[in-house]
Design a protein around this motif. Structure first.
Motif, PDB file in Angstrom:
ATOM      1  N   THR A  87      17.497  64.536  44.192  1.00 51.40           N
ATOM      2  CA  THR A  87      16.448  65.387  44.757  1.00 51.40           C
ATOM      3  C   THR A  87      16.665  65.592  46.248  1.00 51.40           C
TER       4      THR A  87
ATOM      5  N   GLN B 241      17.415  67.565  35.489  1.00 55.07           N
ATOM      6  CA  GLN B 241      16.407  68.361  36.193  1.00 55.07           C
ATOM      7  C   GLN B 241      15.073  68.288  35.469  1.00 55.07           C
TER       8      GLN B 241
ATOM      9  N   PHE C 133      13.097  70.029  46.209  1.00 54.79           N
ATOM     10  CA  PHE C 133      11.658  70.071  46.409  1.00 54.79           C
ATOM     11  C   PHE C 133      11.390  70.863  47.690  1.00 54.79           C
TER      12      PHE C 133
ATOM     13  N   THR D  93      16.228  57.870  40.739  1.00 55.54           N
ATOM     14  CA  THR D  93      15.782  58.990  41.555  1.00 55.54           C
ATOM     15  C   THR D  93      16.286  58.811  42.977  1.00 55.54           C
TER      16      THR D  93
ATOM     17  N   PHE E 249      18.083  61.838  38.885  1.00 52.89           N
ATOM     18  CA  PHE E 249      17.408  62.933  39.565  1.00 52.89           C
ATOM     19  C   PHE E 249      17.898  62.935  41.012  1.00 52.89           C
TER      20      PHE E 249
ATOM     21  N   THR F 103      17.589  68.794  42.183  1.00 56.25           N
ATOM     22  CA  THR F 103      16.245  69.347  42.331  1.00 56.25           C
ATOM     23  C   THR F 103      15.956  69.493  43.816  1.00 56.25           C
TER      24      THR F 103
END
Length: 316
Positions: free
Chosen positions: A8, A276, A56, A234, A6, A54
Motif C-alpha cells: 500500500t 488488491q 490510498f 500489509t 497488500f 494499492t
C-alpha cells in the motif's frame, strides 16, 4: 497456503508544504513526484516486477485547490492497472488556498461518528470525481481511526479498513484492538486489515513501512509470515517517502529498500502474491504474531538510518 501481500502507498499532498506557503505546483511536485521517485517511478517499478499495489489517495486537497490537484495522479494509477482506494486527512476540510493558518481538526478521531461519516462520504465522492472507481477500502491519515470510523465505513458500504497500526496505539490509532493485532479480523461491520508490525526490540513494535525497516528486516518479516502461515502482510509506503523530507532529492537508502522489496516480492510471488482490495479477498481469521526481535537486524537498521539522516537528508 499463500500469504497475501497488500503493498500500500499512501498518496497525498503534504500539509507541511502547504503550510510553508509553496505554490500548488510545487506542493504537487514535492508530495507526489518528488525528485523523480514519486508515484510515476513507483508505478514503473511495480510494472517492471509485475506486482499489484494499492494507492490510498487523499482527495481532500481538492476542496482547496480543485480536482486537478489530484486527478492526474488518480488517472495515472488507474491507467497503470493499479488500484485506488480512499485516504483522508480531515484538516484539509478547513483549509483555504493562500491562507496557511486555516485548517480543520487534524485527526479523524477528533470528530464524532456523524462527522466522520460525512467526511468519509464527501471524500469518497471527491475521489470518484477524480476518476477513481467506487472505493471499497479505507485508511485514515496518520492511522487515526477508532471504532466510530469502522461504523461509519460499514454504514457507507466499505468492505475493508487498513488503519490499525499497533505501533501508534492507543493514539492516534485508536481502534479497540490489541496493539499486536496484525491478522485481518472482522470488526464493526468491515474487515480490518492491520498494518504489519515487527518487534524490533523486546516489547517495542515497529510498522512494516519502507522508511521504517531495513531490507533485512523486511525480508525477515516476509519469511516469518510465510513460515507461520499468516494470511496477510500489509506494507506501507508513501508517495513522498523515497525522497528527502523537503522532497527535493532522492533518498538512496529508501529507494534501495523499495527496489529490494519489489525484487523480493517478485521472486517470492508464489508464496507471497501481491493482492488488491478490489478483488474482495476473504480471510479465515487465523492468528498472527509479529516477528520477534533480533539485535543484529535492529542494529544494522539503526546504522543505516543514521546514514540516511545525516548524509542523505543533509546533502545539498
Amino acid at each position: 497456503m499463500t500469504t497475501a501481500v497488500f503493498l500500500t502507498i499512501d498518496t497525498e499532498l503534504m500539509w507541511r508544504h502547504h503550510s510553508a506557503g509553496f505554490p500548488l505546483a510545487e506542493q504537487i511536485e514535492r508530495s507526489l513526484e518528488p525528485a523523480g521517485v514519486g508515484v510515476a517511478y513507483q508505478l514503473a517499478m511495480l510494472a517492471r516486477h509485475g506486482l499489484k499495489a494499492t494507492f490510498f489517495v487523499d482527495p481532500m486537497p481538492t476542496m482547496v485547490f480543485g480536482l486537478d490537484a489530484i486527478r492526474p495522479t488518480v488517472e495515472a494509477i488507474v491507467a497503470a492497472g493499479q488500484e485506488v482506494q480512499l485516504h483522508l486527512h480531515p484538516n484539509w476540510a478547513g483549509a483555504k488556498a493562500g491562507d496557511v493558518a486555516r485548517h480543520g481538526r487534524f485527526e479523524l478521531i477528533d470528530y464524532s461518528l456523524d462527522e466522520q461519516r460525512a467526511l468519509i462520504a464527501g471524500a469518497r465522492d471527491l475521489l470518484k470525481a477524480c476518476g477513481a472507481p467506487d472505493p471499497v477500502a479505507f485508511r485514515s491519515g496518520s492511522y487515526a481511526a477508532n471504532d466510530d470510523t469502522l461504523t461509519a465505513l460499514a454504514d457507507l458500504g466499505f468492505a475493508y479498513d487498513s488503519s490499525h497500526n499497533g505501533a501508534d496505539a492507543p493514539w492516534p490509532s485508536a481502534i479497540g484492538l490489541l496493539p499486536r493485532q496484525i491478522a485481518p479480523v472482522a470488526r464493526g461491520g468491515v474487515v480490518e486489515v492491520p498494518v504489519t508490525l515487527i518487534e524490533d526490540t523486546p516489547g517495542h513494535l515497529r510498522q512494516f513501512q519502507i522508511c521504517a525497516l531495513s531490507q533485512g528486516e523486511m525480508r525477515a518479516a516476509l519469511d516469518h509470515a510465510v513460515a507461520a502461515g499468516h494470511e496477510a502482510v500489509t506494507v506501507v509506503g508513501h508517495s513522498f517517502e523515497l525522497a528527502n523530507r523537503a522532497g527535493t532529492r532522492a533518498n538512496g537508502v529508501h529507494v534501495g529498500r523499495f527496489e529490494g522489496l519489489c525484487a523480493a516480492l517478485a521472486d517470492a510471488r508464489d508464496a507471497l502474491p501481491t493482492t488488491q482490495f478490489r478483488d474482495l479477498p476473504a480471510f479465515a481469521g487465523t492468528e498472527a504474531t509479529p516477528l520477534a526481535p533480533n539485535r543484529l537486524r535492529t542494529s544494522w537498521r539503526q546504522a543505516e538510518q543514521l546514514w540516511s539522516n545525516w548524509v542523505e537528508e543533509r546533502a545539498a
